[in-house]
Design a protein around this motif. Structure first.
Motif, PDB file in Angstrom:
ATOM      1  N   MET A 192      -0.107  12.358   5.934  1.00 26.50           N
ATOM      2  CA  MET A 192       0.582  11.577   4.912  1.00 26.50           C
ATOM      3  C   MET A 192       2.087  11.584   5.158  1.00 26.50           C
ATOM      4  SD  MET A 192      -0.352  11.857   0.913  1.00 26.50           S
ATOM      5  CE  MET A 192      -1.920  12.663   1.265  1.00 26.50           C
ATOM      6  N   SER A 193       2.724  10.463   4.879  1.00 23.50           N
ATOM      7  CA  SER A 193       4.155  10.352   5.113  1.00 23.50           C
ATOM      8  C   SER A 193       4.925  11.031   3.991  1.00 23.50           C
ATOM      9  CB  SER A 193       4.543   8.883   5.186  1.00 23.50           C
ATOM     10  OG  SER A 193       4.227   8.254   3.973  1.00 23.50           O
ATOM     11  N   ASP A 194       6.248  11.002   4.106  1.00 23.80           N
ATOM     12  CA  ASP A 194       7.093  11.634   3.098  1.00 23.80           C
ATOM     13  C   ASP A 194       6.944  10.999   1.729  1.00 23.80           C
ATOM     14  OD1 ASP A 194       8.038  13.124   5.116  1.00 23.80           O
ATOM     15  OD2 ASP A 194       9.815  11.912   5.474  1.00 23.80           O
ATOM     16  N   GLY A 195       6.276   9.891   1.677  1.00 23.91           N
ATOM     17  CA  GLY A 195       6.134   9.172   0.408  1.00 23.91           C
ATOM     18  C   GLY A 195       6.697   7.785   0.612  1.00 23.91           C
ATOM     19  N   PRO A 196       5.950   6.790   0.158  1.00 24.06           N
ATOM     20  CA  PRO A 196       6.342   5.423   0.412  1.00 24.06           C
ATOM     21  C   PRO A 196       7.625   5.040  -0.312  1.00 24.06           C
ATOM     22  CG  PRO A 196       4.490   5.509  -1.103  1.00 24.06           C
ATOM     23  CD  PRO A 196       4.738   6.905  -0.635  1.00 24.06           C
ATOM     24  N   ARG A 197       8.409   4.192   0.359  1.00 20.95           N
ATOM     25  CA  ARG A 197       9.543   3.592  -0.334  1.00 20.95           C
ATOM     26  C   ARG A 197       8.998   2.418  -1.145  1.00 20.95           C
ATOM     27  NH1 ARG A 197      11.567   3.250   5.312  1.00 20.95           N
ATOM     28  NH2 ARG A 197       9.984   4.826   5.647  1.00 20.95           N
ATOM     29  N   ARG A 198       9.773   1.938  -2.054  1.00 18.17           N
ATOM     30  CA  ARG A 198       9.201   1.040  -3.042  1.00 18.17           C
ATOM     31  C   ARG A 198       8.913  -0.395  -2.571  1.00 18.17           C
ATOM     32  NH1 ARG A 198       7.482   3.323  -6.941  1.00 18.17           N
ATOM     33  NH2 ARG A 198       6.566   1.368  -7.588  1.00 18.17           N
ATOM     34  N   GLU A 199       9.894  -1.046  -1.981  1.00 15.88           N
ATOM     35  CA  GLU A 199       9.712  -2.476  -1.684  1.00 15.88           C
ATOM     36  C   GLU A 199       8.640  -2.676  -0.610  1.00 15.88           C
ATOM     37  OE1 GLU A 199      12.455  -0.980   1.376  1.00 15.88           O
ATOM     38  OE2 GLU A 199      11.915  -0.491  -0.661  1.00 15.88           O
ATOM     39  N   ALA A 200       7.837  -3.741  -0.753  1.00 20.16           N
ATOM     40  CA  ALA A 200       6.723  -3.943   0.164  1.00 20.16           C
ATOM     41  C   ALA A 200       7.203  -4.534   1.482  1.00 20.16           C
ATOM     42  CB  ALA A 200       5.701  -4.873  -0.479  1.00 20.16           C
ATOM     43  N   ILE A 201       6.559  -4.124   2.564  1.00 21.58           N
ATOM     44  CA  ILE A 201       6.829  -4.737   3.864  1.00 21.58           C
ATOM     45  C   ILE A 201       5.861  -5.903   4.061  1.00 21.58           C
ATOM     46  CG2 ILE A 201       5.369  -3.085   5.119  1.00 21.58           C
ATOM     47  CD1 ILE A 201       7.366  -3.252   7.426  1.00 21.58           C
ATOM     48  N   LEU A 202       4.668  -5.765   3.464  1.00 18.33           N
ATOM     49  CA  LEU A 202       3.654  -6.813   3.528  1.00 18.33           C
ATOM     50  C   LEU A 202       3.083  -7.013   2.126  1.00 18.33           C
ATOM     51  CD1 LEU A 202       2.739  -8.160   6.228  1.00 18.33           C
ATOM     52  CD2 LEU A 202       0.693  -6.788   6.075  1.00 18.33           C
ATOM     53  N   GLU A 203       3.090  -8.280   1.658  1.00 16.15           N
ATOM     54  CA  GLU A 203       2.505  -8.577   0.355  1.00 16.15           C
ATOM     55  C   GLU A 203       1.353  -9.552   0.571  1.00 16.15           C
ATOM     56  OE1 GLU A 203       5.790  -9.641  -2.610  1.00 16.15           O
ATOM     57  OE2 GLU A 203       6.838  -9.349  -0.720  1.00 16.15           O
ATOM     58  N   VAL A 204       0.164  -9.129   0.222  1.00 17.11           N
ATOM     59  CA  VAL A 204      -1.010  -9.977   0.360  1.00 17.11           C
ATOM     60  C   VAL A 204      -1.329 -10.546  -1.014  1.00 17.11           C
ATOM     61  CG1 VAL A 204      -3.473  -9.944   0.888  1.00 17.11           C
ATOM     62  CG2 VAL A 204      -1.887  -8.688   2.342  1.00 17.11           C
ATOM     63  N   ARG A 205      -1.426 -11.871  -1.097  1.00 13.56           N
ATOM     64  CA  ARG A 205      -1.579 -12.525  -2.398  1.00 13.56           C
ATOM     65  C   ARG A 205      -2.747 -13.510  -2.400  1.00 13.56           C
ATOM     66  NH1 ARG A 205       0.793  -8.832  -3.502  1.00 13.56           N
ATOM     67  NH2 ARG A 205       2.929  -8.585  -4.231  1.00 13.56           N
ATOM     68  N   GLY A 206      -3.766 -13.192  -3.160  1.00 18.44           N
ATOM     69  CA  GLY A 206      -4.900 -14.110  -3.336  1.00 18.44           C
ATOM     70  C   GLY A 206      -5.540 -14.546  -2.032  1.00 18.44           C
ATOM     71  N   LEU A 207      -5.672 -13.602  -1.122  1.00 22.99           N
ATOM     72  CA  LEU A 207      -6.172 -13.924   0.218  1.00 22.99           C
ATOM     73  C   LEU A 207      -7.666 -14.283   0.181  1.00 22.99           C
ATOM     74  CD1 LEU A 207      -4.891 -13.936   3.045  1.00 22.99           C
ATOM     75  CD2 LEU A 207      -5.841 -11.656   3.377  1.00 22.99           C
ATOM     76  N   VAL A 208      -7.997 -15.424   0.823  1.00 23.23           N
ATOM     77  CA  VAL A 208      -9.375 -15.910   0.873  1.00 23.23           C
ATOM     78  C   VAL A 208      -9.704 -16.282   2.308  1.00 23.23           C
ATOM     79  CG1 VAL A 208     -10.916 -17.794   0.148  1.00 23.23           C
ATOM     80  CG2 VAL A 208      -9.288 -16.825  -1.494  1.00 23.23           C
ATOM     81  N   LYS A 209     -10.881 -15.855   2.794  1.00 22.31           N
ATOM     82  CA  LYS A 209     -11.375 -16.328   4.078  1.00 22.31           C
ATOM     83  C   LYS A 209     -12.855 -16.647   3.943  1.00 22.31           C
ATOM     84  CE  LYS A 209     -11.326 -17.342   8.446  1.00 22.31           C
ATOM     85  NZ  LYS A 209     -10.493 -18.429   9.006  1.00 22.31           N
ATOM     86  N   HIS A 210     -13.174 -17.935   4.055  1.00 20.88           N
ATOM     87  CA  HIS A 210     -14.564 -18.381   4.023  1.00 20.88           C
ATOM     88  C   HIS A 210     -14.957 -18.848   5.415  1.00 20.88           C
ATOM     89  CE1 HIS A 210     -14.484 -19.353  -0.592  1.00 20.88           C
ATOM     90  NE2 HIS A 210     -14.296 -18.077  -0.322  1.00 20.88           N
TER      91      HIS A 210
END
Ligand SMILES: Nc1ncnc2c1ncn2[C@@H]1O[C@H](COP(=O)(O)OP(=O)(O)O)[C@@H](O)[C@H]1O
Ligand SMILES: [Mg+2]
Length: 347
Positions: free
Chosen positions: A1-19
Motif C-alpha cells: 500500500m502507498s503512503d495514502g492517496p492524494r485527493r484529486e483524481a488522475i483518471l475519472e471514469v464516468r458512466g462507462l458502457v461497453k456493449h
C-alpha cells in the motif's frame, strides 16, 4: 500500500458502457442483441493509490481494464485523464496518452511472444515511442528494466520458455514499465501463478509503485488477493460496480449482499473468528450479460431480494440511512436494503 492517496483524481471514469454486438448467422450476420459487458461504471483513480477491482469471471473486469488502457473504445461514457476525455481522441492524439497508461496481463504464458527474446519483448514499446529510448540507448535501458524487476540483466537474450511463471510475469511488468507510465492497469496479474509466487509478484509491484510513483488498478477475482495491496476496492457484478470503498469499509463493513457473499468465502486466518462467520452459498450461476435481470442485477441470487429489487435499480450511492453516519459504514453500495444487518458475523 502507498503512503495514502492524494485527493484529486488522475483518471475519472464516468458512466462507462461497453456493449458487444451479439450476432446470428454465418453468411448474413444479423445483430440479435448485445452482450452488456460493462454497463454504467463510474469511479476515480487517484495519484499513487491502488484501486482493487474484484468480481466473478465474466462480470466485465477485463473489459474495464481494456477500456482504460484505450485498447477498446467505449459504447458510451467518458474516461477523463487529467480532465481530458481520452475515449474520444483520434488515434494520433491517443498515442501520447497511451504511453502513460500501461497494462500488465493475466497470463504470463500466453502474453509473451515465444519467438522473441526477452530483450526484444521489453524493448518493443520503444518501437512505438522511440523518444523514450533512442536506438543507441535501448540495450542499456532494457537491462536496467530487467534489474528493476529483479531479473538478471544477463538474461536479455533468453526466450520466455526459459523462465518460470513468476519470472515471466516480471518480464511482463518490465515491459509495462518501459515507457515510464503513470498508471498501470494490472488484469489479474497473479491469478495464473502458484500461490507461493503470488506474494513475491505483489511485493514487487508494491515496491515499484513507491519507486516510480505509480497509480494502480489491480484486478483479481478473489477479495483476499487485493486486500493487501489495495487502498480502495470496487466490487463488480454483471457489468456494474455494486460496492466501493476503502479497505476497512469493504472488508469490515460490507453492506452489499454480493460483497458479503464473496467475503464469506475468504478463509479467515484466525480460527476463533471463523466459527462466527456464516458461509453464504449463492444460488445459481451469474446470469447472462446479454440478458441481465430487471432492477437489481444481483436479485436472482440474493437472499434479501423482494419486489422492489425487481422493479427498481438501486443506484451506487451511500444508503440514506448511513448518510449522516460517520466512519466506515457510510460508503457507496448499490442495494435497496444495505442498512439491514448482514448475515456475515463481524469480528
Ligand atoms: N470482444 C468481445 N466480444 C464479445 N463479447 C465479449 C468480448 N469481450 C468480452 N466479452 C464478454 O463480456 C463479458 C465480460 O467479459 P470480461 O470483461 O472478460 O469479464 P471478466 O474479466 O470479469 O471475466 C463476458 O460475457 C464476455 O464473454
Ligand atoms: Mg478477465
Amino acid at each position: 500500500m502507498s503512503d495514502g492517496p492524494r485527493r484529486e483524481a488522475i483518471l475519472e471514469v464516468r458512466g462507462l458502457v461497453k456493449h458487444f454486438p451479439l450476432t446470428q448467422g454465418v453468411l448474413f450476420k444479423r445483430q440479435i442483441g448485445a452482450v452488456r459487458a460493462v454497463d454504467g461504471v463510474s469511479f476515480d483513480l487517484r495519484p499513487g493509490e491502488t484501486l482493487g477491482i474484484v468480481g466473478e469471471s465474466g462480470c466485465g473486469k477485463s473489459t474495464v481494464a481494456r477500456l482504460m488502457a484505450s485498447l477498446e473504445r467505449p459504447t458510451a461514457g467518458a474516461i477523463l485523464y487529467k480532465g481530458e476525455d481520452i475515449s474520444r481522441l483520434s488515434r494520433r492524439a491517443l498515442k501520447a496518452v497511451r504511453r502513460n497508461i500501461q497494462m500488465v496481463f493475466q497470463d504470463p504464458y500466453t502474453s509473451l511472444n515465444p519467438r522473441m527474446t526477452v530483450g526484444d519483448i521489453i524493448g518493443e514499446p520503444f518501437d512505438i515511442h522511440p523518444e523514450v529510448a533512442p536506438k543507441g540507448d535501448r540495450r542499456r535501458r532494457v537491462r536496467e528494466l530487467l534489474d528493476v524487476v529483479g531479473l538478471n540483466p544477463e538474461y536479455v537474450n533468453r526466450y520466455p520458455h526459459q523462465f518460470s511463471g513468476g519470472q515471466r510475469q516480471r518480464i511482463g511488468i518490465a515491459r509495462g514499465l518501459a515507457l515510464n507510465p503513470e498508471i498501470i492497469v494490472a488484469d489479474e496479474p497473479v491469478s495464473a501463478l502458484d500461490v507461493s509466487v503470488q506474494a513475491q509478484v505483489i511485493n514487487l509491484m508494491e515496491r515499484l509503485q513507491s519507486e516510480f510513483d505509480l497509480s494502480y488498478m489491480f484486478i483479481a477475482h478473489d477479495l483476499s488477493i487485493v486486500r493487501h495491496i489495495s487502498d480502495r476496492v470496487g466490487v463488480m457484478y454483471l457489468g456494474k460496480i455494486v460496492e466501493i470503498g476503502t479497505d476497512r469499509e469493504i472488508y469490515e463493513h460490507p453492506t452489499h449482499p454480493y460483497t458479503q457473499a464473496l467475503l464469506s468465502a475468504v478463509p479467515v486466518p484466525d480460527p476463533t473468528l471463523s466459527h462466527r462467520r456464516e458461509r453464504i452459498i449463492l444460488a445459481g450461476d451469474v446470469p447472462s450479460p446479454a440478458n441481465p435481470p430487471s432492477g437489481c442485477r444481483f436479485r436472482t441470487r440474493c437472499w434479501k431480494a423482494r419486489q422492489r429489487c425487481a422493479d427498481e435499480e438501486p443506484p451506487l450511492a451511500v444508503p440514506a440511512e448511513f448518510e449522516r453516519a460517520t466512519g466506515p459504514v457510510a460508503h457507496p453500495s448499490a442495494c435497496h436494503f444495505a442498512e439491514e444487518k448482514p448475515r456475515v458475523a463481524q469480528p
